[in-house]
Design an enzyme around this catalytic site. Sequence first.
Site, PDB file in Angstrom:
ATOM      1  N   ILE A 161       0.827  -1.206   0.000  1.00 39.42           N
ATOM      2  CA  ILE A 161       0.000   0.000   0.000  1.00 39.42           C
ATOM      3  C   ILE A 161       0.859   1.253   0.000  1.00 39.42           C
ATOM      4  CG2 ILE A 161      -1.632   1.338   1.417  1.00 39.42           C
ATOM      5  CD1 ILE A 161      -2.738  -1.383   2.408  1.00 39.42           C
ATOM      6  N   GLU A 162       1.810   1.324   0.915  1.00 39.17           N
ATOM      7  CA  GLU A 162       2.487   2.612   1.119  1.00 39.17           C
ATOM      8  C   GLU A 162       3.464   2.915   0.002  1.00 39.17           C
ATOM      9  OE1 GLU A 162       2.653   0.034   3.034  1.00 39.17           O
ATOM     10  OE2 GLU A 162       4.726  -0.474   3.475  1.00 39.17           O
ATOM     11  N   ASP A 189      -4.772   1.898   7.180  1.00 35.08           N
ATOM     12  CA  ASP A 189      -3.990   1.329   8.285  1.00 35.08           C
ATOM     13  C   ASP A 189      -4.848   0.206   8.869  1.00 35.08           C
ATOM     14  OD1 ASP A 189      -3.495   2.678  11.683  1.00 35.08           O
ATOM     15  OD2 ASP A 189      -2.971   0.735  10.806  1.00 35.08           O
ATOM     16  N   TRP A 244      -7.162  -6.310   4.908  1.00 31.93           N
ATOM     17  CA  TRP A 244      -7.574  -5.679   6.184  1.00 31.93           C
ATOM     18  C   TRP A 244      -8.232  -6.735   7.076  1.00 31.93           C
ATOM     19  CZ3 TRP A 244     -13.026  -3.879   6.991  1.00 31.93           C
ATOM     20  CH2 TRP A 244     -13.184  -3.205   8.209  1.00 31.93           C
ATOM     21  N   GLY A 245      -7.772  -6.900   8.278  1.00 32.72           N
ATOM     22  CA  GLY A 245      -8.395  -7.824   9.226  1.00 32.72           C
ATOM     23  C   GLY A 245      -8.124  -9.279   8.943  1.00 32.72           C
ATOM     24  N   CYS A 246      -7.210  -9.577   8.007  1.00 27.86           N
ATOM     25  CA  CYS A 246      -7.029 -10.984   7.574  1.00 27.86           C
ATOM     26  C   CYS A 246      -5.701 -11.569   8.019  1.00 27.86           C
ATOM     27  CB  CYS A 246      -7.144 -11.070   6.057  1.00 27.86           C
ATOM     28  SG  CYS A 246      -8.708 -10.446   5.451  1.00 27.86           S
ATOM     29  N   GLN A 274       1.211  -4.950   9.994  1.00 33.46           N
ATOM     30  CA  GLN A 274       1.046  -3.784   9.122  1.00 33.46           C
ATOM     31  C   GLN A 274       0.979  -2.456   9.879  1.00 33.46           C
ATOM     32  OE1 GLN A 274      -1.862  -1.734   8.326  1.00 33.46           O
ATOM     33  NE2 GLN A 274      -1.592  -1.237   6.148  1.00 33.46           N
ATOM     34  N   GLU A 275       0.150  -2.367  10.902  1.00 33.80           N
ATOM     35  CA  GLU A 275       0.007  -1.066  11.578  1.00 33.80           C
ATOM     36  C   GLU A 275       1.288  -0.648  12.304  1.00 33.80           C
ATOM     37  OE1 GLU A 275      -2.841  -0.543  14.953  1.00 33.80           O
ATOM     38  OE2 GLU A 275      -3.265   1.362  13.966  1.00 33.80           O
ATOM     39  N   GLU A 276       1.893  -1.582  13.001  1.00 37.53           N
ATOM     40  CA  GLU A 276       3.117  -1.225  13.742  1.00 37.53           C
ATOM     41  C   GLU A 276       4.222  -0.791  12.781  1.00 37.53           C
ATOM     42  OE1 GLU A 276       1.492  -4.139  14.329  1.00 37.53           O
ATOM     43  OE2 GLU A 276       0.824  -4.008  16.404  1.00 37.53           O
TER      44      GLU A 276
END
Length: 568
Positions: free
Chosen positions: A333-334, A344, A474-476, A361-363
Amino acid sequence: MAERHEDNSQRFNTEGHQHNSDDKSLARSCQASSSSSCTGDGGSSPGGEGKRREQDIASCCRLDDLKKCHKKLGWLSFSSTHTVLIDVSIFNASKQVRPQEGRDMWHSSFVKMPFSPASVITIKTGLRKLPTQVNRWEIISKKLDGLASKKKLEVDDVAEVIIKFNPQYKDQWTFDALFSLVKCIPKEENYFNTLFPKIAALALSLPQHVKKAIPLLQTGNCAVITLSQVQISCLLANAFFCTFPHRNTSRPNAEYHNYPPINFNSLFGNWSDRKKEKLRAIMHYFNVVTDERTKPQGLVTFERRCLRDSELRSWRSCDEKLSNLYVTSKGNIEANCAGMLQVDFASRWIGGGVLGSGLVQEEILFLMNPELIVSRLFTERLADNECLFVTGSQQFSEYSGFGASFEWAGPHKDKLKRDEWGRLQRQILAIDALHFKNPREQYSMIKVTRELNKAFCGFKGHGDDEPDIATGKWGCGVFNGDPQLKAVIQLMAAAKAKKGLAFFTFGDEELANGLKQIYHLMVTEGITVEKLYGLLEDYCAVQQADSHSHVDLFKFIRDNIRCSRSHL
Ligand code: APR
């Protein structure tokens, strides 16, 4: 302090109000010309088989068909819901960044600042050790001044001062990770001993840079905060020295139990390779922001958005068709979506385990863009109908790997343009998926609807000239979501929000190909959101009926479309 973990006592949204949709459908399927395959992975166009394959996915678009744009902004201005921590008149007149004057607010709706006169610490003085209350900042500023006046510092000096500010954690907090970092990094790269005094000086300068009280972005309260990158660096330098009061415990009855930790103590202990790489990213950030030549001069905006009941529309009566979709198994993504709204994959405690051992991913996003960490200072846990937008955060580092294989990979030169408010044109959307300890739990329309509303809350945006969305699984991962189900949910939310999607499957070829094919079929059949919602209801019923076997969602949708076609 124990790293905050997801509890599953999540309230779920019920179905929204009836959606009176007369919106013109948006299905813009850009039929790729026959010459260009839209694998998006730079896939070549093979022979006959390849031709058929191309036709099966011809409805996808190319990345550059998606919108990368930014709102035209007027003057920087504050309002009852938008707090600006810099002087807007000086900024609008000269683009100079000066702190907005203001007064300290030792109050439950504001960040309790380390230098607040109300922040006191009880110490025992005199022969008879009588307890007396002294202003905490007197102690902190004296100690920080002592550190800042030195050319070099050892980890011992840092640890001693942090414990001085938080004596009650003397036996709990450890600094082995910080010790090991300084020891293990090769001499030529090792600037930490001379960096510690600069971080102390930055922390000490907080009262000169942040004068206006910082409001908390509380649950249920749509509000915005804009502050400078310099102000963020002072706040994070204080987080480094763990000076924020009342922020070291997440006991259920603690004042900030609904906020993620902000003090960096948990980064300094429990040495591991992960911690080493995390600390390298954090120390690099401080190395950049404490250097007059490289310290950033822009602004960053944090916006909490809530999906009000009036906006919750029934998914059952949404006649929107699917919007643009670009799919690839390559890249991330980024790296590939500058100018788009980057998702995020968040925790509802924003930033998740960035200060602990988490490293997905978020961290990683927060370590590459450490200014995002300051959102933990004022963002209360996200409710099911809320999300957080961050505009203007800077990327300071590069990385490689993921999870246990994550490595800090050196400095990043951020080449993005800045908007009229001096913010880098990077927009990040934090939405937290549900965490399914048992993956079977997700096959329920209450949970599907919660995920639809969560994604829609973030995707819907505010106006027309908003960028399309860059997302993925996302969420996976940690949260155990079904990638096919989450992909369909995000497609539906994007359709209702009239936004295009760039979907990165992060190496998952099978998902990429399956998604392209099912998308093409749904677009050519003119499937609407309401039709898909009905299909998901049937799908969940089938999944619940037989909890031992798994039905592939894309196959279920394909069979249903074929079956309804054969009945025509
Ligand atoms: N771009 C695209 N896809 C990515 C990227 C990226 N930069 N990084 C990871 N992915 C893919 C991977 O395939 C990963 O397994 O997204 C999947 C899900 O990533 P997770 O971070 O596990 O997301 P999620 O399952 O939503 O878990 C969220 O993890 O990071 C913490 O604080 C976060 O508590 C929250 C939880």
